[in-house]
Design a protein around this motif. Structure first.
Motif, short mmCIF file in Angstrom:
data_model
loop_
_atom_site.label_atom_id
_atom_site.label_comp_id
_atom_site.label_asym_id
_atom_site.label_seq_id
_atom_site.Cartn_x
_atom_site.Cartn_y
_atom_site.Cartn_z
N PHE A 115 7.05 4.73 7.14
CA PHE A 115 5.95 4.20 7.52
C PHE A 115 6.48 2.78 7.67
CE2 PHE A 115 2.99 7.46 6.12
CZ PHE A 115 3.61 8.18 4.97
N TYR A 128 -2.89 -0.84 -6.37
CA TYR A 128 -1.68 -1.79 -5.97
C TYR A 128 -2.01 -3.05 -6.46
CZ TYR A 128 0.74 1.94 -3.33
OH TYR A 128 1.44 3.02 -2.71
N GLY A 181 3.08 7.87 -4.18
CA GLY A 181 2.26 6.68 -4.01
C GLY A 181 2.76 5.67 -3.15
N MET A 182 3.60 5.87 -2.35
CA MET A 182 4.19 4.86 -1.31
C MET A 182 4.76 4.05 -2.02
SD MET A 182 4.09 4.84 2.19
CE MET A 182 2.54 5.43 2.52
N ARG A 183 6.26 3.59 -1.57
CA ARG A 183 7.13 2.66 -2.05
C ARG A 183 7.44 1.74 -1.07
NH1 ARG A 183 6.52 3.83 -7.88
NH2 ARG A 183 6.07 5.92 -7.59
N PHE A 184 7.36 0.34 -1.23
CA PHE A 184 7.57 -0.52 -0.07
C PHE A 184 8.79 -1.32 -0.36
CE2 PHE A 184 3.39 -0.54 1.93
CZ PHE A 184 2.62 -0.11 1.09
N GLY A 185 9.51 -1.62 0.94
CA GLY A 185 10.50 -2.46 0.96
C GLY A 185 10.02 -3.93 0.68
N LEU A 235 -1.57 -0.05 8.91
CA LEU A 235 -0.53 0.96 9.41
C LEU A 235 -0.09 0.91 10.80
CD1 LEU A 235 1.19 3.55 8.57
CD2 LEU A 235 -0.71 5.09 9.39
N TYR A 280 4.20 -0.81 7.86
CA TYR A 280 2.84 -1.59 7.69
C TYR A 280 2.90 -2.79 8.19
CZ TYR A 280 0.97 2.39 4.89
OH TYR A 280 0.33 3.55 4.54
N GLN A 305 1.06 -6.78 7.53
CA GLN A 305 -0.05 -7.69 6.83
C GLN A 305 -0.01 -8.98 7.26
OE1 GLN A 305 0.84 -8.10 2.42
NE2 GLN A 305 -1.24 -7.98 1.99
N PHE A 329 6.14 -4.61 6.34
CA PHE A 329 6.84 -3.71 5.49
C PHE A 329 7.18 -2.39 5.91
CE2 PHE A 329 5.92 -6.47 1.92
CZ PHE A 329 4.88 -7.12 2.11
N TYR A 342 9.79 10.51 4.38
CA TYR A 342 8.46 10.42 5.33
C TYR A 342 8.30 8.76 5.14
CZ TYR A 342 7.41 15.06 4.38
OH TYR A 342 7.52 16.59 4.50
N TYR A 346 -5.78 4.88 -5.01
CA TYR A 346 -4.60 4.10 -5.49
C TYR A 346 -5.05 2.74 -5.75
CZ TYR A 346 -1.97 7.64 -2.83
OH TYR A 346 -1.68 8.94 -2.33
N PHE A 370 7.21 11.59 10.13
CA PHE A 370 7.37 12.65 9.23
C PHE A 370 8.24 13.88 9.77
CE2 PHE A 370 4.16 10.78 7.22
CZ PHE A 370 3.02 11.21 7.34
N GLN A 422 13.60 8.02 -4.05
CA GLN A 422 13.60 7.31 -2.66
C GLN A 422 13.17 5.80 -2.65
OE1 GLN A 422 10.89 9.52 -0.08
NE2 GLN A 422 10.64 11.22 -1.62
N LEU A 446 -3.23 -4.21 4.28
CA LEU A 446 -2.07 -3.75 4.86
C LEU A 446 -2.73 -2.89 5.95
CD1 LEU A 446 -0.79 -4.47 1.98
CD2 LEU A 446 1.07 -2.89 3.02
N LYS A 452 4.29 6.10 11.89
CA LYS A 452 4.71 6.90 10.56
C LYS A 452 5.58 7.86 11.22
CE LYS A 452 0.71 9.55 10.88
NZ LYS A 452 -0.54 9.88 10.08
#
Lengths: 118, 110
Positions: free
Chosen positions: B34, A35, B97-101, B46, B36, B38, B90, B32, A33, B51, B2, B44, B49
């Motif tokens: 997570f 970003y 592809g993972m979406r972040f707040g 982890l 993270y 930073q 986060f 799912y 990926y 599931f 999501q 970032l 998580k």
């Protein structure tokens, strides 16, 4: 060992330059990926390669061109960038390709490449 | 689609105090999820998580998070904060592809 390596760590380029960011992982991960992260903002997905094929392109301008030469390498070619493209570019990888993401696809990030466009 | 929401942009806690960072998700099925962290100038890392299964998950650095379906939440907790915990946190949902707040910045007072 969950290591994603990005080079260079810092890059300064002019708006007419052509440069590339490189990313490498040797964990056997099948998805990689890119970003983009601006200051004080969350990472935004740009591209996803799954099984070495481009699976997601989040409407990124064509001045950003991704390339996945093999399952371990991911490049981001940069050309004719604008100052607003200055940001932290993060590479990441996950074990499974996207078609298996429902099984829980943990993404591991590199340290990022700081890009400044002047 | 999501998504996750982090209602708190910035939180300040004293060293040794407990911490809870909020995260709310939007998804019909079991997401799912997570967390993270930073640190300034870093990538970032982890923390943990979720599931399925046990709704209380343990992570690294003494963090834990609890999945509550009834509240659509996945809050991060730590019983005693250390100065080195100051960072951006986060919450993310494992969509394509993972979406972040938007993130929560944690400041730790001595």
């Amino acid at each position: 060992d969950t290591e994603v390596t990005q080079t260079p760590k810092h890059l300064v380029m002019g708006m007419t330059n052509k440069k590339s960011l490189k990313c490498e992982q040797h964990m056997g991960h099948r998805a990689m990926y890119w970003y983009k992260q601006k200051a004080k903002k969350p990472p935004e997905l740009m591209f996803v390669y799954s099984y070495e094929k481009l699976s997601i392109n989040e409407s990124v301008p064509s001045r950003f061109s991704p390339e996945c030469p093999n399952s371990s390498l991911l490049n981001l070619h940069l050309h004719a960038l604008q100052p607003e493209d200055s940001a932290l570019y993060l590479c990441a990888s996950s074990l499974r390709g996207l078609r298996a993401y429902q099984a829980g696809n943990t993404i591991y990030f590199g340290e990022g490449s700081w890009l400044t466009v002047v | 689609a999501q998504s996750v929401t982090q209602p708190d942009i910035h939180i300040t806690v004293s060293e040794g105090a407990s911490l809870e960072l909020r995260c709310n998700y939007s998804y019909g099925a079991t997401p799912y999820l997570f967390w993270y962290v930073q640190s300034p100038g870093q990538g970032l890392q982890l923390l943990l998580k979720y599931f399925s299964g046990d709704t209380l998950v343990q992570g690294i650095k003494g963090f834990e998070a609890e999945f509550k379906r009834s509240q659509s939440s996945f809050n991060l907790r730590k019983p005693s904060v250390h100065w080195s915990d100051a960072a951006e946190y986060f919450c993310a949902v494992g969509a394509q592809g993972m979406r972040f707040g938007a993130g929560t910045r944690l400041t730790v007072k001595p």
